[in-house]
Each structure stands twice: as C-alpha cells, then as structure tokens.
Design a protein around this motif. Structure first.
Motif, PDB file in Angstrom:
ATOM      1  N   VAL A  88      37.478  36.889  30.418  1.00 43.13           N
ATOM      2  CA  VAL A  88      38.322  37.468  29.370  1.00 43.13           C
ATOM      3  C   VAL A  88      37.453  38.047  28.259  1.00 43.13           C
ATOM      4  O   VAL A  88      37.681  39.166  27.800  1.00 43.13           O
ATOM      5  N   GLU A  89      36.443  37.297  27.827  1.00 42.95           N
ATOM      6  CA  GLU A  89      35.585  37.757  26.737  1.00 42.95           C
ATOM      7  C   GLU A  89      34.734  38.954  27.133  1.00 42.95           C
ATOM      8  O   GLU A  89      34.250  39.679  26.268  1.00 42.95           O
ATOM      9  N   SER A  90      34.564  39.181  28.443  1.00 44.53           N
ATOM     10  CA  SER A  90      33.824  40.368  28.890  1.00 44.53           C
ATOM     11  C   SER A  90      34.762  41.553  29.117  1.00 44.53           C
ATOM     12  O   SER A  90      34.346  42.586  29.637  1.00 44.53           O
ATOM     13  N   GLY A  91      36.039  41.395  28.715  1.00 47.46           N
ATOM     14  CA  GLY A  91      36.991  42.495  28.783  1.00 47.46           C
ATOM     15  C   GLY A  91      37.925  42.463  29.976  1.00 47.46           C
ATOM     16  O   GLY A  91      38.765  43.345  30.129  1.00 47.46           O
ATOM     17  N   ARG A  92      37.824  41.465  30.809  1.00 50.69           N
ATOM     18  CA  ARG A  92      38.665  41.379  31.994  1.00 50.69           C
ATOM     19  C   ARG A  92      39.897  40.526  31.691  1.00 50.69           C
ATOM     20  O   ARG A  92      40.133  39.490  32.297  1.00 50.69           O
ATOM     21  N   VAL A  93      40.676  40.997  30.750  1.00 52.87           N
ATOM     22  CA  VAL A  93      41.836  40.271  30.232  1.00 52.87           C
ATOM     23  C   VAL A  93      42.864  40.009  31.326  1.00 52.87           C
ATOM     24  O   VAL A  93      43.512  38.959  31.338  1.00 52.87           O
ATOM     25  N   SER A  94      43.012  40.933  32.255  1.00 54.58           N
ATOM     26  CA  SER A  94      44.037  40.761  33.288  1.00 54.58           C
ATOM     27  C   SER A  94      43.814  39.501  34.118  1.00 54.58           C
ATOM     28  O   SER A  94      44.787  38.868  34.545  1.00 54.58           O
ATOM     29  N   PHE A  95      42.569  39.104  34.333  1.00 56.78           N
ATOM     30  CA  PHE A  95      42.289  37.875  35.068  1.00 56.78           C
ATOM     31  C   PHE A  95      42.808  36.653  34.304  1.00 56.78           C
ATOM     32  O   PHE A  95      43.446  35.772  34.874  1.00 56.78           O
ATOM     33  N   GLY A  96      42.523  36.609  33.028  1.00 53.04           N
ATOM     34  CA  GLY A  96      42.985  35.490  32.210  1.00 53.04           C
ATOM     35  C   GLY A  96      44.489  35.483  32.060  1.00 53.04           C
ATOM     36  O   GLY A  96      45.122  34.429  32.108  1.00 53.04           O
ATOM     37  N   ARG A  97      45.074  36.651  31.888  1.00 55.24           N
ATOM     38  CA  ARG A  97      46.532  36.738  31.741  1.00 55.24           C
ATOM     39  C   ARG A  97      47.231  36.244  33.022  1.00 55.24           C
ATOM     40  O   ARG A  97      48.192  35.503  32.966  1.00 55.24           O
TER      41      ARG A  97
END
Length: 130
Positions: A90-99
């Motif tokens: 998420v912190e590297s910009g891959r928000v969709s994985f965390g969501r």
C-alpha cells in the motif's frame, strides 16, 4: 470487487477485548470509505491498532496460562504478518491490494476469529478472573 459486509462486533464480556473489537470494526468502516491517500495512512494505523490489540490479548493469555495460547498467538502472528506485507504494498502505491484485503479477507477472518478463538479466550479469562 465484491466486499463482505463489515462485521458487527460481538460483545464477549471483556471490556478491553470488546473495546478493541469495536475499534477494529470502526477502522474497517473508515477504510472502506477512504480515498487513496487516506487509505494509505489509515491502513498503517489499522496495522498499528492490530499490533496493540493482539499484544493485549497475548499478554492476557500468558497472564492467565491460557492452554491454547500457542495457536491463538500463531493466528495473531499470521494476520499481523499479512498486514505488514500489505502495508508495504500500500505504501508503495499499490492501494488496490490493500483495499481488496480489507474488503474481502479481513471481515470474514474477524468474524471467525472472534466467534471461535476470542470467545474461548474470554471464557477462560472469566474462569481465571483475569
């Protein structure tokens, strides 16, 4: 992406554990509505919350000589490890994985964990008066 409904925390009868469960469900609601930038920050805060939440339970298990401590702690470690891995994504910009993890995995895990492991722990704590 289909999300699971946000769980309603069960009241197990232990003030600290019930409070942690209420706070966890509030984080899930916030994260469901969070924008990208908000999600990144709040996912980190949820990870920190779970770390403290699990540590409180781990301490109670040790203090009360809970017989299923190893299994319960192992489940905490597994989920916290997943959260830490997703936090990095998420912190590297891959928000969709965390969501996707928050919406599709955490609610079901939480329901099962509370109704099985945490309910058994609270019953033990009541008998131990811890």
């Amino acid at each position: 992406m289909t999300s699971r409904p946000i769980p309603v925390p069960l009241t197990l009868g232990h003030t600290d554990i019930d409070g942690d469960h209420q706070e966890f469900t509030e984080w899930l609601v916030r994260l469901e509505a969070a924008s990208g930038a908000e999600f990144i920050q709040q996912f980190g805060q949820l990870t920190d919350h779970l770390s403290h939440h699990f540590e409180r339970e781990n301490t109670l298990m040790v203090q009360s000589s809970y017989p299923a401590c190893t299994e319960h702690r192992g489940e905490h470690n597994r989920v916290l490890g997943e959260m830490i891995n997703f936090r990095a994504r998420v912190e590297s910009g891959r928000v969709s994985f965390g969501r996707a993890y928050v919406l599709e995995q955490l609610p079901g895990w939480f329901d099962l964990h509370v109704t099985t492991m945490d309910a058994a722990l609270v019953e033990h704590l009541k008998r131990s008066q811890v």
